[in-house]
Design an enzyme around this catalytic site. Structure first.
Site, PDB file in Angstrom:
ATOM      1  CE  LYS A  53      49.818  60.794  22.626  1.00  0.00           C
ATOM      2  NZ  LYS A  53      49.033  59.956  23.555  1.00  0.00           N
ATOM      3  CB  CYS A  69      51.936  54.149  24.402  1.00  0.00           C
ATOM      4  SG  CYS A  69      53.270  52.976  24.517  1.00  0.00           S
ATOM      5  CG  ASP A  70      46.766  57.638  21.864  1.00  0.00           C
ATOM      6  OD1 ASP A  70      46.905  58.635  22.609  1.00  0.00           O
ATOM      7  OD2 ASP A  70      45.667  57.294  21.378  1.00  0.00           O
ATOM      8  CB  SER A  71      45.181  53.285  25.221  1.00  0.00           C
ATOM      9  OG  SER A  71      46.395  52.638  25.451  1.00  0.00           O
TER      10      SER A  71
END
EC number: 3.6.1.9
Length: 195
Positions: A53, A69-71
């Site tokens: 990203k 970010c990624d969750s």
């Protein structure tokens, strides 16, 4: 010394977290197709997605720090991103209630001025309350769980359904502020310089 800060995410929660510590980011959504990445290891998955990203956004800005970010939430051996629909959210909440899950947030910080990057993962344990089916249905009806990794928002109504967490609370919201502080330091920046 401050440098332009770019958030490669459409998440209002992540933007609010950054603003709460004095960083007013330029938001530049990556629109990266997450389905391109198929990894079973949760840490590798969120770190790779966060990195991709951020990398997409490097073509859209110059001389900036770019944060991707990624969750995801892992319950048992299942990886939960955003629920596809209310039925999926309901089934997941029935599995989660009274139990716990591990929230992973990948962070990728690219410094264009130094041609360096730092990639890290924040991990927080989340303990869910023993909520009723009616409470789950009422929560899903708010729409909140359908736009959040794991199907809940700690900064919203979902906080009433979480008994406790073990670890960084802002990580569960989508961006670990202590982890960001240390990542900035690795690149020789001081978070306080944005104040």
């Amino acid at each position: 010394m401050t440098i332009n800060f770019v958030l490669a995410s459409a998440s209002p929660a992540r933007r609010r977290l950054l603003q709460s510590v004095g960083i007013n980011p330029l938001v530049c959504v990556s629109h990266f197709d997450e389905s391109q990445i198929q990894l079973r290891d949760p840490m590798a998955l969120v770190e790779t997605l966060a990195q991709r990203k951020a990398e997409v956004v490097t073509n859209q800005v110059q001389d900036s720090l770019i944060l991707g970010c990624d969750s995801i939430l892992v319950v048992g051996d299942e990886i939960y991103g955003k629920p596809e629909d209310p039925a999926v959210a309901f089934t997941r909440w029935q599995k989660m209630r009274g139990g716990s899950g591990t929230l992973y947030t990948g962070h990728a910080l690219i410094d264009q001025t130094q041609a360096k990057q730092v990639v890290r993962c924040g991990i927080t344990q989340v303990y869910f309350g023993r909520v009723t089916d009616a409470q789950i249905q009422a929560y899903i009806a708010t729409g909140e769980p359908l736009v959040c990794a794991g199907g809940f928002a700690l900064e919203g109504k979902g906080s009433a359904l979480v008994d406790k967490i073990d670890g960084c609370h802002s990580n569960v919201i989508g961006l670990s502020l202590p982890l960001l502080r240390s990542m900035l330091a690795e690149l020789s920046y001081d978070l306080c310089s944005y104040w």
